[in-house]
Scaffold this motif. Structure first.
Motif, PDB file in Angstrom:
ATOM      1  N   UNK A 144      -8.620  -6.011  45.053  1.00 54.30           N
ATOM      2  CA  UNK A 144      -8.598  -6.303  46.486  1.00 54.30           C
ATOM      3  C   UNK A 144      -9.962  -6.049  47.114  1.00 54.30           C
ATOM      4  N   UNK A 145     -10.579  -4.940  46.751  1.00 48.60           N
ATOM      5  CA  UNK A 145     -11.897  -4.613  47.304  1.00 48.60           C
ATOM      6  C   UNK A 145     -12.937  -5.643  46.879  1.00 48.60           C
ATOM      7  N   UNK A 146     -12.917  -6.016  45.598  1.00 46.88           N
ATOM      8  CA  UNK A 146     -13.904  -6.982  45.108  1.00 46.88           C
ATOM      9  C   UNK A 146     -13.723  -8.364  45.724  1.00 46.88           C
ATOM     10  N   UNK A 147     -12.490  -8.689  46.094  1.00 44.66           N
ATOM     11  CA  UNK A 147     -12.231  -9.989  46.705  1.00 44.66           C
ATOM     12  C   UNK A 147     -12.427  -9.975  48.217  1.00 44.66           C
ATOM     13  N   UNK A 148     -12.719  -8.800  48.758  1.00 43.97           N
ATOM     14  CA  UNK A 148     -12.972  -8.694  50.197  1.00 43.97           C
ATOM     15  C   UNK A 148     -11.712  -8.718  51.043  1.00 43.97           C
ATOM     16  N   UNK A 149     -10.571  -8.327  50.469  1.00 44.22           N
ATOM     17  CA  UNK A 149      -9.315  -8.294  51.222  1.00 44.22           C
ATOM     18  C   UNK A 149      -9.231  -6.992  52.010  1.00 44.22           C
ATOM     19  N   UNK A 150      -9.035  -7.080  53.307  1.00 44.28           N
ATOM     20  CA  UNK A 150      -8.963  -5.884  54.142  1.00 44.28           C
ATOM     21  C   UNK A 150      -7.685  -5.121  53.838  1.00 44.28           C
ATOM     22  N   UNK A 151      -7.718  -3.809  54.076  1.00 45.15           N
ATOM     23  CA  UNK A 151      -6.587  -2.957  53.689  1.00 45.15           C
ATOM     24  C   UNK A 151      -5.280  -3.388  54.345  1.00 45.15           C
ATOM     25  N   UNK A 152      -5.346  -3.857  55.571  1.00 45.03           N
ATOM     26  CA  UNK A 152      -4.128  -4.229  56.270  1.00 45.03           C
ATOM     27  C   UNK A 152      -3.443  -5.446  55.662  1.00 45.03           C
ATOM     28  N   UNK A 153      -4.177  -6.168  54.790  1.00 49.02           N
ATOM     29  CA  UNK A 153      -3.593  -7.355  54.163  1.00 49.02           C
ATOM     30  C   UNK A 153      -3.520  -7.209  52.641  1.00 49.02           C
ATOM     31  N   UNK A 192     -13.031 -11.313  33.666  1.00 46.28           N
ATOM     32  CA  UNK A 192     -13.361 -12.560  34.349  1.00 46.28           C
ATOM     33  C   UNK A 192     -12.337 -12.982  35.385  1.00 46.28           C
ATOM     34  N   UNK A 193     -11.387 -12.087  35.720  1.00 46.14           N
ATOM     35  CA  UNK A 193     -10.314 -12.440  36.654  1.00 46.14           C
ATOM     36  C   UNK A 193     -10.864 -12.823  38.025  1.00 46.14           C
ATOM     37  N   UNK A 194     -11.853 -12.077  38.501  1.00 44.19           N
ATOM     38  CA  UNK A 194     -12.422 -12.357  39.825  1.00 44.19           C
ATOM     39  C   UNK A 194     -12.956 -13.795  39.886  1.00 44.19           C
ATOM     40  N   UNK A 195     -13.685 -14.168  38.872  1.00 42.30           N
ATOM     41  CA  UNK A 195     -14.267 -15.520  38.844  1.00 42.30           C
ATOM     42  C   UNK A 195     -13.168 -16.580  38.765  1.00 42.30           C
ATOM     43  N   UNK A 196     -12.142 -16.308  37.984  1.00 48.45           N
ATOM     44  CA  UNK A 196     -11.052 -17.282  37.868  1.00 48.45           C
ATOM     45  C   UNK A 196     -10.312 -17.442  39.198  1.00 48.45           C
ATOM     46  N   UNK A 197     -10.130 -16.341  39.920  1.00 45.84           N
ATOM     47  CA  UNK A 197      -9.466 -16.420  41.226  1.00 45.84           C
ATOM     48  C   UNK A 197     -10.320 -17.210  42.208  1.00 45.84           C
ATOM     49  N   UNK A 198     -11.607 -16.944  42.227  1.00 42.38           N
ATOM     50  CA  UNK A 198     -12.484 -17.658  43.162  1.00 42.38           C
ATOM     51  C   UNK A 198     -12.544 -19.150  42.836  1.00 42.38           C
ATOM     52  N   UNK A 199     -12.531 -19.458  41.551  1.00 39.41           N
ATOM     53  CA  UNK A 199     -12.511 -20.867  41.159  1.00 39.41           C
ATOM     54  C   UNK A 199     -11.206 -21.523  41.614  1.00 39.41           C
ATOM     55  N   UNK A 200     -10.083 -20.822  41.405  1.00 43.09           N
ATOM     56  CA  UNK A 200      -8.785 -21.358  41.815  1.00 43.09           C
ATOM     57  C   UNK A 200      -8.696 -21.545  43.323  1.00 43.09           C
ATOM     58  N   UNK A 201      -9.425 -20.688  44.063  1.00 48.08           N
ATOM     59  CA  UNK A 201      -9.408 -20.777  45.524  1.00 48.08           C
ATOM     60  C   UNK A 201     -10.405 -21.800  46.052  1.00 48.08           C
ATOM     61  N   UNK A 202     -11.173 -22.423  45.143  1.00 50.99           N
ATOM     62  CA  UNK A 202     -12.214 -23.385  45.548  1.00 50.99           C
ATOM     63  C   UNK A 202     -13.172 -22.749  46.553  1.00 50.99           C
ATOM     64  N   UNK A 203     -13.474 -21.466  46.290  1.00 49.82           N
ATOM     65  CA  UNK A 203     -14.419 -20.686  47.085  1.00 49.82           C
ATOM     66  C   UNK A 203     -13.956 -20.414  48.511  1.00 49.82           C
ATOM     67  N   UNK A 204     -12.696 -20.681  48.824  1.00 48.88           N
ATOM     68  CA  UNK A 204     -12.150 -20.233  50.102  1.00 48.88           C
ATOM     69  C   UNK A 204     -11.940 -18.721  50.031  1.00 48.88           C
ATOM     70  N   UNK A 224      -3.867 -18.939  55.167  1.00 43.53           N
ATOM     71  CA  UNK A 224      -4.020 -17.887  54.160  1.00 43.53           C
ATOM     72  C   UNK A 224      -4.173 -18.428  52.751  1.00 43.53           C
ATOM     73  N   UNK A 225      -5.004 -17.710  51.979  1.00 39.78           N
ATOM     74  CA  UNK A 225      -5.051 -17.853  50.524  1.00 39.78           C
ATOM     75  C   UNK A 225      -4.608 -16.502  49.974  1.00 39.78           C
ATOM     76  N   UNK A 226      -3.445 -16.475  49.355  1.00 39.56           N
ATOM     77  CA  UNK A 226      -2.813 -15.220  48.943  1.00 39.56           C
ATOM     78  C   UNK A 226      -2.820 -15.119  47.426  1.00 39.56           C
TER      79      UNK A 226
END
Length: 334
Positions: free
Chosen positions: A226-235, A198-210, A147-149
């Motif tokens: 959550x929706x923009x990051x593609x996180x499913x509702x159950x998570x 720019x939060x979305x971009x900063x999160x993706x950079x921090x995740x190294x695109x995982x 997981x990347x949380x």
């Protein structure tokens, strides 16, 4: 002669200035109860919300009402059906029906667990609600090494515990927070990112695109995230989801074994140095209003605690341990 103390009370819904102290004698225990002299007690945002009337349906009050869920203290009396917890034992837990902001609290024996000597009083006093909420959420998400949380408000009272629990489970954690909290979030083992454009971009950079596999919202404004990051509702744990978990433990009746089971697990983690609870505000009991204002300002990391003076020595702790420690802290920040 019964020992005398004091308890915090409020006579109607309202702000912090509704709180006042009333005299309290040491109560008696029924057959399955304990009387605990409170050494330290935690403050929670939910205490303020309940006092303001925001949860009148979920937590109905009868006035005059008392407040406080989390506490640690010394058992002073026990009912005849209580076994395994001796008078003089150090315990931590939750005040069923509230009332932990007091010199004494009467609780079912099932609402407490034993406090090890290595767990400091102020940590034990604030652990229950934030700790059980954090642990239940991490367990329900089944967080693991793949997981990347993302955890918002990662330096907060619940958030900083969630970060550590997720990392202990093997996850990579990205924690959002103000810039002045980044060093602290980093010290917990998470990758800090700042709120704002720019939060979305900063999160993706921090995740190294995982891919981001889970998101816990402690901030109250991350549904779109959550929706923009593609996180499913159950998570995705929304603020409302967290509130429901918190209310469950806040209103626990002492019959459900889950709160005590979670609390025992948290205590073991602290003993093993796998979990640290940060106490950022520590006040003498008589400064409860100032402690509440500190919490309500939402600038503090970790937990805000009040400390009571114990009447006698407990577990090798001097009778004025918390009084002296709390005064020293208060004077250093005054």
């Amino acid at each position: 002669m019964k020992r005398a103390g004091q308890a915090v009370q409020f006579d109607r819904y309202g702000a912090v200035d509704e709180l006042h102290f009333v005299p309290q004698e040491m109560p008696t225990a029924s057959r399955d109860e304990l009387v605990v002299e409170v050494v330290a007690a935690g403050l929670n945002h939910l205490d303020s919300y309940v006092r303001a009337g925001d949860f009148a349906a979920e937590v109905p009050l009868t006035f005059p009402a008392r407040q406080g869920s989390c506490f640690a203290g010394i058992v002073r009396a026990r009912g005849k059906d209580v076994h395994g917890i001796a008078v003089g034992a150090d315990v931590l837990g939750h005040a069923v029906g509230n009332g932990a902001h007091a010199s004494y609290v009467v609780v079912p024996a099932t609402a407490v667990v034993l406090k090890p000597p290595t767990v400091e009083w102020e940590v034990a006093g604030g652990l229950y609600l934030a700790g059980t909420t954090a642990l239940a959420i991490i367990r329900n998400l089944r967080v693991g090494p793949d997981d990347v949380v993302v955890i918002t408000a990662a330096a907060g009272g619940v958030g900083h515990l969630q970060v550590q629990l997720a990392i202990t489970a093997g996850a990579t954690v990205i924690g959002t927070g103000s810039a002045h909290n980044h060093d602290y979030i980093r010290s917990l083992g998470a990758v800090p990112v700042t709120y704002g454009d720019g939060l979305i971009e900063r999160i993706r950079t921090a995740a190294h695109d995982r891919p981001i596999t889970a998101l816990i919202d402690n901030h109250g404004s991350s549904g779109d995230l959550a929706e923009q990051l593609g996180v499913v509702r159950s998570r995705f744990v929304s603020t409302e989801d967290r509130r429901d978990v918190e209310l469950k433990f806040y209103t626990a009746d002492g019959i459900d074994p889950e709160p005590a089971d979670l609390l025992r697990h948290l205590v073991r983690l602290i003993e093993q140095h796998s979990l640290r609870m940060l106490v950022s505000g520590f006040y003498p009991f008589q400064y409860l209003q100032q402690a509440t204002a500190d919490l309500d300002a939402r600038h503090s990391r970790g937990k805000v605690i009040v400390g009571m003076k114990t009447a006698v020595t407990g577990a090798g702790v001097s009778s004025h341990y918390l009084g002296q420690k709390a005064r020293a802290f208060h004077e250093s920040v005054a």
